[in-house]
Design an enzyme around this catalytic site. Structure first.
Site: not given
Length: 400
Positions: A84, A199, A219-221, A257, A348
């Site tokens: 996002t 995706q 996106s990692a997840h 960070t 989402c």
């Protein structure tokens, strides 16, 4: 209930994939507590020995992710909090950079951004924000099967177009877009091109260089990495105005960070997916095809799109059907009670009572779109899981 499987069956990988063992193993050294945690969790921008070690780990992960997506340089990868943020940064950062440069010569230049009507809300909302900032925003229609036609983009492009953003693969129906051709069309008009590849990552072999895109979001997840970490690929020398300002981390493109532990898990998940991506895609495609073949045997169920057996035009892990007479939320809750996790479309928007904007863009009526059921498969999905799911469907359809 007697129809419930012995173990809960997770069939909602498009929403989020469970943390994979490779990611967990890679993250463990960065999850220490107490005095050990001070060393493990050090700021990678610190000049101390632990800080330099954290920086080395961060840069190693950056190289792994760059290699996994075909980036020419590791510094073309900017870590974000997820796709996002990457989508928002890409649209706002690129569009405003080009507009600012053009306004040096033409103070009246407003600029245009083109997206498709079936983008993720992160792209659509980012485009709407640009519209409020004075950009013209055009949304391309797709055909009934969920594809954006190259000719449609070519006809929509104008000298005012500064950026085109079209997703690599749709999260609801799984349609895979002709990104290389779309990017070439945008470039021919002098516009930049971004793709949301969230995706597609881990399901398709991705080479951003060969695709010719200027930016891509990840996106990692979605691939078994941790939540809260993503990446923006930004091709070297691409115009970009940072959207996160502060200490100048990430080469000045995204201050804050860095999440070293998350980045390490992300890279490990990328490497794990890449090792057997073709074989895994073929396995998932076989399971996908079985569902598309067997689910219509139940009278109320019809495929949302026409996916031919073995088709490479759709993601190998997404199945989307319409169940006449039942609403998505009812289907999801009944299947959950029987031990299956699925969704009624994009996770989402799972709390929304409105029909999916993706299905509406395909020309599906609002009432029919409210009966959407998405089943999405992943690394741990087995033949037995699919058999159990199909066995449970009569109970779902005749709930007593």
């Amino acid at each position: 209930m007697s129809d419930a499987p012995a173990e809960y069956v997770y069939l909602d990988y498009a929403a989020s994939a469970p943390l994979c063992p490779e990611a967990l193993d890679a993250m463990m050294p960065h999850l220490g507590t107490g005095r050990a945690g001070v060393l493990a969790g050090t700021n990678p921008n610190s000049l101390s020995t632990p800080g330099r070690n954290a920086f080395k780990a961060l840069e190693a992960t950056r190289r792994d992710i760059a290699r996994a997506v075909g980036a020419a340089r590791s510094d073309e990868i900017t870590f974000t909090s997820g796709a996002t943020e990457a989508d928002n940064a890409a649209l706002a950062g690129m569009a405003r950079a080009v507009r600012d440069a053009r306004r040096v010569r033409d103070k009246a230049f407003s600029g245009e951004v083109i997206t498709s009507a079936i983008e993720h809300d992160a792209v659509l909302a980012a485009a709407d924000a640009l519209k409020a900032d004075g950009f013209r925003v055009t949304r391309l229609a797709c055909d009934r099967d969920g594809f954006v036609e190259v000719r449609a983009l070519e006809e929509a492009l104008t000298p005012e177009t500064v950026l085109v953003s079209v997703q690599m693969a749709n999260s609801e129906v799984g349609s895979v877009q002709p990104i290389r051709q779309l990017a070439a069309a945008a470039h021919a008009q002098g516009a930049l091109f971004h793709t949301d590849a969230t995706q597609a990552l881990g399901k398709l072999a991705i080479d951003v260089g060969a695709l010719g895109v200027d930016a891509a979001s990840f996106s990692a997840h979605k691939i078994g990495g941790p939540k809260g970490i993503g990446a923006l690929y930004l091709k070297a020398r691409t115009p970009f105005v940072p959207q996160m300002n502060g200490g100048g981390q990430e080469g000045g493109r995204r201050s804050g960070t860095q999440n070293v532990c998350g980045a390490v898990g992300f890279a490990a998940a990328c490497v794990a997916c890449a090792q057997d991506i073709d074989a895994e895609a073929a396995r998932l495609r076989r399971l996908r095809d079985k569902l598309y073949r067997d689910l219509p045997a139940f009278e109320p169920i019809q495929p949302t799109v026409d996916v031919e057996e073995g088709s490479l035009d759709y993601l190998p892990n997404i199945v989307n059907v319409l169940v006449s007479g039942l609403e998505s939320q009812t289907l999801v809750l009944r299947l959950d009670a029987l031990g299956f996790a699925v969704s009624g479309g994009s996770a989402c928007a799972s709390s929304s009572l409105e029909p999916s904007h993706v299905l509406r863009a395909l020309g599906i009526s609002g009432d029919d779109a409210l009966s959407e059921l998405r089943v999405s498969l992943g690394r741990d999905t087995t033949d037995a899981d699919i058999a159990a799911f199909l066995h449970a469907m009569p109970r779902v359809l005749d709930w007593r």
